[in-house]
Design an enzyme around this catalytic site. Structure first.
Site, PDB file in Angstrom:
ATOM      1  N   ASP A 236       0.733  -1.258   0.039  1.00 32.50           N
ATOM      2  CA  ASP A 236      -0.019  -0.074  -0.117  1.00 32.50           C
ATOM      3  C   ASP A 236       0.952   1.447   0.013  1.00 32.50           C
ATOM      4  O   ASP A 236       0.542   2.216  -0.502  1.00 32.50           O
ATOM      5  CB  ASP A 236      -0.922  -0.284   1.261  1.00 32.50           C
ATOM      6  CG  ASP A 236      -1.994   0.956   1.271  1.00 32.50           C
ATOM      7  OD1 ASP A 236      -2.596   1.330   0.127  1.00 32.50           O
ATOM      8  OD2 ASP A 236      -1.992   1.778   2.307  1.00 32.50           O
TER       9      ASP A 236
ATOM     10  N   HIS B 151       5.017   4.449  -2.570  1.00 39.00           N
ATOM     11  CA  HIS B 151       5.239   5.836  -2.310  1.00 39.00           C
ATOM     12  C   HIS B 151       6.642   6.241  -1.628  1.00 39.00           C
ATOM     13  O   HIS B 151       7.399   7.042  -2.324  1.00 39.00           O
ATOM     14  CB  HIS B 151       4.079   6.462  -1.267  1.00 39.00           C
ATOM     15  CG  HIS B 151       2.798   6.117  -1.598  1.00 39.00           C
ATOM     16  ND1 HIS B 151       2.251   6.419  -3.131  1.00 39.00           N
ATOM     17  CD2 HIS B 151       1.652   5.989  -1.030  1.00 39.00           C
ATOM     18  CE1 HIS B 151       0.992   6.346  -3.062  1.00 39.00           C
ATOM     19  NE2 HIS B 151       0.658   6.066  -1.999  1.00 39.00           N
TER      20      HIS B 151
ATOM     21  N   ARG C 213      14.608  11.649   6.654  1.00 39.36           N
ATOM     22  CA  ARG C 213      15.459  12.096   7.741  1.00 39.36           C
ATOM     23  C   ARG C 213      16.822  11.698   7.400  1.00 39.36           C
ATOM     24  O   ARG C 213      17.203  10.332   7.549  1.00 39.36           O
ATOM     25  CB  ARG C 213      15.026  11.574   9.373  1.00 39.36           C
ATOM     26  CG  ARG C 213      16.017  12.031  10.428  1.00 39.36           C
ATOM     27  CD  ARG C 213      15.134  11.673  11.585  1.00 39.36           C
ATOM     28  NE  ARG C 213      14.094  12.124  11.798  1.00 39.36           N
ATOM     29  CZ  ARG C 213      13.660  13.270  12.584  1.00 39.36           C
ATOM     30  NH1 ARG C 213      14.638  14.092  12.855  1.00 39.36           N
ATOM     31  NH2 ARG C 213      12.630  13.711  12.635  1.00 39.36           N
TER      32      ARG C 213
ATOM     33  N   MET D 122      17.663  21.659   9.360  1.00 37.46           N
ATOM     34  CA  MET D 122      18.780  21.042   9.560  1.00 37.46           C
ATOM     35  C   MET D 122      19.063  21.161  11.101  1.00 37.46           C
ATOM     36  O   MET D 122      19.332  22.151  11.548  1.00 37.46           O
ATOM     37  CB  MET D 122      20.170  21.683   8.802  1.00 37.46           C
ATOM     38  CG  MET D 122      21.256  21.228   8.892  1.00 37.46           C
ATOM     39  SD  MET D 122      21.799  19.593   8.380  1.00 37.46           S
ATOM     40  CE  MET D 122      22.297  19.834   6.832  1.00 37.46           C
TER      41      MET D 122
HETATM   42  N1  NDP Z   1      10.141  23.504  10.816  1.00 38.77           N
HETATM   43  C1  NDP Z   1       9.433  22.724  11.699  1.00 38.77           C
HETATM   44  O1  NDP Z   1       8.377  22.578  11.460  1.00 38.77           O
HETATM   45  C2  NDP Z   1      10.278  21.997  12.398  1.00 38.77           C
HETATM   46  C3  NDP Z   1       9.701  21.315  13.428  1.00 38.77           C
HETATM   47  N2  NDP Z   1      10.311  20.563  14.425  1.00 38.77           N
HETATM   48  C4  NDP Z   1       9.602  19.758  15.215  1.00 38.77           C
HETATM   49  O2  NDP Z   1      10.425  19.487  16.425  1.00 38.77           O
HETATM   50  C5  NDP Z   1      10.005  18.280  16.970  1.00 38.77           C
HETATM   51  C6  NDP Z   1      11.312  17.301  17.055  1.00 38.77           C
HETATM   52  O3  NDP Z   1      12.087  17.579  15.989  1.00 38.77           O
HETATM   53  P1  NDP Z   1      12.962  16.160  15.472  1.00 38.77           P
HETATM   54  O4  NDP Z   1      13.922  15.992  16.583  1.00 38.77           O
HETATM   55  O5  NDP Z   1      13.241  16.267  14.141  1.00 38.77           O
HETATM   56  O6  NDP Z   1      11.738  14.979  15.568  1.00 38.77           O
HETATM   57  P2  NDP Z   1      11.178  13.791  16.394  1.00 38.77           P
HETATM   58  O7  NDP Z   1      11.505  14.253  17.888  1.00 38.77           O
HETATM   59  O8  NDP Z   1       9.805  13.536  16.274  1.00 38.77           O
HETATM   60  O9  NDP Z   1      11.778  12.603  15.967  1.00 38.77           O
HETATM   61  C7  NDP Z   1      13.157  12.346  16.134  1.00 38.77           C
HETATM   62  C8  NDP Z   1      13.594  11.037  15.701  1.00 38.77           C
HETATM   63  O10 NDP Z   1      13.646  10.197  16.682  1.00 38.77           O
HETATM   64  C9  NDP Z   1      12.704   9.102  16.521  1.00 38.77           C
HETATM   65  N3  NDP Z   1      11.839   8.795  17.818  1.00 38.77           N
HETATM   66  C10 NDP Z   1      10.796   9.690  18.306  1.00 38.77           C
HETATM   67  N4  NDP Z   1      10.501   9.012  19.254  1.00 38.77           N
HETATM   68  C11 NDP Z   1      11.140   7.973  19.704  1.00 38.77           C
HETATM   69  C12 NDP Z   1      11.359   6.979  20.628  1.00 38.77           C
HETATM   70  N5  NDP Z   1      10.435   6.945  21.561  1.00 38.77           N
HETATM   71  N6  NDP Z   1      12.187   5.997  20.391  1.00 38.77           N
HETATM   72  C13 NDP Z   1      13.023   5.882  19.464  1.00 38.77           C
HETATM   73  N7  NDP Z   1      12.951   6.999  18.529  1.00 38.77           N
HETATM   74  C14 NDP Z   1      12.111   7.754  18.534  1.00 38.77           C
HETATM   75  C15 NDP Z   1      11.665   9.632  15.334  1.00 38.77           C
HETATM   76  O11 NDP Z   1      11.397   8.486  14.597  1.00 38.77           O
HETATM   77  P3  NDP Z   1       9.836   8.363  13.879  1.00 38.77           P
HETATM   78  O12 NDP Z   1       9.854   9.168  12.712  1.00 38.77           O
HETATM   79  O13 NDP Z   1       9.737   6.924  13.750  1.00 38.77           O
HETATM   80  O14 NDP Z   1       8.781   8.985  14.752  1.00 38.77           O
HETATM   81  C16 NDP Z   1      12.681  10.364  14.619  1.00 38.77           C
HETATM   82  O15 NDP Z   1      13.504   9.578  13.727  1.00 38.77           O
HETATM   83  C17 NDP Z   1       9.236  17.590  15.977  1.00 38.77           C
HETATM   84  O16 NDP Z   1       7.972  17.767  16.406  1.00 38.77           O
HETATM   85  C18 NDP Z   1       9.433  18.192  14.707  1.00 38.77           C
HETATM   86  O17 NDP Z   1       8.276  18.354  13.790  1.00 38.77           O
HETATM   87  C19 NDP Z   1      11.842  20.794  14.503  1.00 38.77           C
HETATM   88  C20 NDP Z   1      12.459  21.627  13.525  1.00 38.77           C
HETATM   89  C21 NDP Z   1      11.717  22.317  12.544  1.00 38.77           C
HETATM   90  O1  LIG Z   2      -1.960   5.676  -1.460  1.00 35.99           O
HETATM   91  C1  LIG Z   2      -2.401   5.732  -0.301  1.00 35.99           C
HETATM   92  O2  LIG Z   2      -2.233   6.727   0.627  1.00 35.99           O
HETATM   93  C2  LIG Z   2      -2.998   7.400   1.327  1.00 35.99           C
HETATM   94  C3  LIG Z   2      -1.940   8.531   2.162  1.00 35.99           C
HETATM   95  O3  LIG Z   2      -1.926   9.275   1.227  1.00 35.99           O
HETATM   96  P1  LIG Z   2      -1.483  10.899   1.774  1.00 35.99           P
HETATM   97  O4  LIG Z   2      -1.389  11.534   0.644  1.00 35.99           O
HETATM   98  O5  LIG Z   2      -2.655  11.303   2.717  1.00 35.99           O
HETATM   99  O6  LIG Z   2      -0.266  10.486   2.608  1.00 35.99           O
HETATM  100  C4  LIG Z   2      -3.073   6.258   2.552  1.00 35.99           C
HETATM  101  O7  LIG Z   2      -4.222   6.716   3.479  1.00 35.99           O
HETATM  102  C5  LIG Z   2      -3.776   5.038   1.487  1.00 35.99           C
HETATM  103  O8  LIG Z   2      -4.030   3.820   2.680  1.00 35.99           O
HETATM  104  C6  LIG Z   2      -2.870   4.574   0.542  1.00 35.99           C
HETATM  105  O9  LIG Z   2      -3.577   3.557  -0.377  1.00 35.99           O
END
Ligand code: NDP
Ligand SMILES: O=C1O[C@H](COP(=O)(O)O)[C@@H](O)[C@H](O)[C@H]1O
Length: 626
Positions: free
Chosen positions: A377, A382, A478, A511
């Protein structure tokens, strides 16, 4: 209203009168400043609105100001027309060249933006968002019929018709040349279909919505009977004839918003009964939705069936992730920024994560979903498309074939997936859906590692992760960099550099880097360079993925569509794993809805060398502070 500014400069020796030159410049300004629909409504006298012209000796400088909430394509479109006017001006050919405006534009750009070929010496140049590819591709005219097959369905009402509406709103679908046909089995009237769609069309007055809906006709018929398709063809032909169309120049676009099981029969019917009658300048194109098969063999079978009916230039395999703004930005980001060129490889990058999370489950789609699972899916299409754009080598040019050649190459460099580098999950409650079998092992979550066997990426794990019913909704890339060698600041605990591209929601790139903590102490902390689109591009409306991709199809640009060999290479990567999952050799671990999925997935990321940043807090910037 905020304005974008285009500057078009023209150097020429002009034999036309001041008045004649003024007319063309005003015309150009009018095109740049107004949408197609506005323009048609306006009278001559308002055409010059929004431009400012100054003459400096033999030089005319024209500034076009246009509301910046329009799309790039939109600007580009208007600048093409603006360019025609300036081209004419530069050539002093104020009467007529005998060419269509689009042909004139093409000549303008083909001559490198110069009008030197004219008897009067002249030169015009254009600095704006327009590009040559755009001009080359948009030179077709003729009556356009867009047929949505499966018009009564969910995808059609939620995505396809709204996308067509947005194109109409922006002047890309002119009521003088376009007609839209819905086709499905349901026995409903034209108005019945219009009313089903109306509620999904937003952001415009009732009058504009009604104007769009009047373009839509409905034809009812089955997906494998000649009667229905003969009727459809007759209805399309009536429309084409009513528009005094040049014979054979009609353009027919068929959008299959249908389950793939009926693709072969529908395509056969289109081929037999509904093709553009001759091949002068016209065309017939078919957009097919995913899933394109369930594994390598079924995908190849489908490709062979469709391939007997249509050639590759007529088939558009849509993957809507390729229409997302930040996905489209990936090539620009990677290959137009010197900064990234030397960094984007195994010497500097520790690991890459491409993540899709949804905070809702299969919601009534369990029957469909259970046949496919999250890998088919989301990941095989994607996320893999995103992976290609992150990992591929630089294409020779931006030509669709050059880009797709590079995508195929990187897919072919992916090594077989190792079962030890796969975590599957299924959320509790998934099997409560009556259409899902009680013993289903279908994963609703998967995290798996792709490895690329080439000079750039050897040893760098690409973690592709997707899940339903998780704690939040996001899609992001990421890129985590390696530690800085010889760290004198002892700041490893504060985290590695990470470059994050958030595809949705709230598009952003940031970044993560280590900086000196402001103050008297020499301490470090984790901060970020932040490009949040909502802040940086206020008032810019980011187009919907489907909107762009339908426009690309009309223009004949296949860059953002999946080529047959690309599809094959994608299935080659996943088929062995999928067969093993189907055979029950890998088990989906249970996880609670609203969580991060199975904890084994985080352990896998850690095992792959991903170092999570602890203690990093993002303080969203606000304009009010500045
Ligand atoms: N311009 C903007 O909008 C910006 C927004 N931010 C926000 O700041 C927050 C922190 O940023 P950032 O550090 O990049 O992102 P996150 O803290 O959401 O995630 C960082 C990484 O850690 C992983 N992770 C999160 N929780 C766990 C866990 N419990 N155990 C193991 N791995 C984990 C995530 O994986 P997974 O992806 O699987 O969750 C991701 O790879 C986020 O909400 C982000 O959106 C920061 C900078 C700029
Ligand atoms: O192709 C699909 O995409 C959607 C998610 O699309 P998004 O643009 O909202 O990220 C997903 O919900 C669906 O299961 C899948 O078939």
């Amino acid at each position: 209203m905020p304005l974008a500014r285009f500057v078009i400069t023209s150097r020429f020796t002009c034999s036309g009168t001041e008045q004649e030159r003024g007319w063309w410049v005003r015309q150009a300004g009018g095109y740049a400043g107004q949408s197609g629909r506005e323009r048609r409504r306006d009278d001559e006298s308002r055409r010059g609105e929004g431009d400012s012209v100054e003459e400096e000796g033999k030089r005319v400088r024209t500034e076009y100001r246009s509301p910046i909430n329009r799309t790039q394509n939109h600007h580009s479109y208007h600048c093409q027309f603006a360019a025609v006017s300036l081209f004419r001006l530069a050539k002093s050919n104020l009467a007529t060249t005998g060419l269509s405006p689009k042909e004139e534009t093409r000549q303008f750009f083909m001559s490198g933006g110069s009008g030197d070929s004219s008897p009067a010496s002249g030169r015009a140049s254009l600095s704006c968002l327009s590009d040559l590819k755009d001009i080359e591709l948009s030179s077709e005219s003729g009556c356009l019929s867009i047929v949505v097959l499966g018009a009564s369905g969910d995808l059609a009402k939620k995505k396809t018709f709204p996308a067509l509406f947005h194109l109409f709103q922006q002047g890309f679908l002119q009521s003088g040349e376009v007609h839209i046909f819905g086709y499905a089995r349901s026995d409903i009237s034209d108005d019945g279909l219009r009313e089903r769609i109306r509620g999904y069309l937003k952001g415009a007055s009732d009058e504009v919505i009604s104007e769009f809906l009047q373009l839509i006709k409905y034809v009812s018929g089955s997906y494998n009977s000649s009667e229905g398709f003969e009727l459809l063809n007759k209805t399309i032909a009536e429309h084409e004839n009513s528009k005094s169309n040049k014979p054979g120049s009609s353009r027919r676009l068929f959008y299959l918003a249908l389950p793939p099981s009926v693709y072969p029969s529908v395509c056969k019917m289109i081929r037999s009964y509904c093709m553009n009658p001759s091949s002068n300048d016209g065309w017939t194109r078919v957009i097919v939705e995913k899933p394109f098969g369930k594994d390598l063999d079924s995908a190849e079978e489908l490709s062979a069936q469709l391939g007997e009916l249509f050639n590759e230039q007529q088939l558009y395999r849509i993957d809507h992730y390729l229409g997302k703004e930040l996905v489209q930005n990936l090539l620009v980001l990677r290959f137009a920024n010197r900064l990234f060129l030397p960094l984007w490889n195994r010497d500097n990058i520790a690991n890459v994560q491409i993540v899709f999370r949804e905070d809702f489950g299969t919601e009534g789609r369990g029957g469909y979903f259970d046949q496919y699972g999250i890998i088919r899916d989301i990941i095989q299409n994607h996320l893999l498309q995103v992976f290609c754009l992150v990992a591929m080598e630089k294409p020779v040019s931006l030509k669709p074939e050059h880009i797709r050649d590079e995508k195929v190459k990187v897919l072919q460099s992916v090594t077989p997936i190792n079962h030890d580098e796969v975590v599957l999950g299924q959320y509790d409650g998934y099997k409560d859906d009556s259409t899902v079998p009680d013993d289903s092992n279908t994963p609703t979550f998967a995290s798996l590692v792709l490895r690329v066997h080439n000079e750039r990426w050897e040893g760098v794990p690409f973690i592709l992760k997707a899940g339903k019913a998780l704690n939040n909704r996001k899609a992001e890339i990421r890129v985590q960099f390696k530690d800085a060698p010889g760290d004198i600041f002892k700041c490893k605990k504060q985290g590695r550099n990470e470059f994050v591209i958030r595809l949705q929601p709230s598009e952003a790139m940031y970044m993560k880097l280590t900086v000196k903590k402001p103050g008297l102490e020499m301490a470090t902390e984790q901060s970020e360079l932040d490009l949040s689109y909502g802040l940086r591009y206020q008032d810019v409306k980011i187009p919907e993925a489907y909107e762009r991709l339908i426009l690309d199809t009309i223009r004949g640009d296949q860059q953002h569509f999946v080529r047959r060999d690309e599809l094959r290479a994608a299935w080659e990567i996943f088929t062995p794993l999928l067969h093993d999952i189907d055979a029950g050799k890998l088990k989906a671990l249970p996880y609670k809805p609203g969580t991060r999925g199975p904890s084994e997935a985080d352990e896998l990321s850690k095992r792959m060398g991903y170092v999570q940043t602890h203690g990093y807090v993002w303080i969203p910037p606000t304009l009010s502070k500045f």
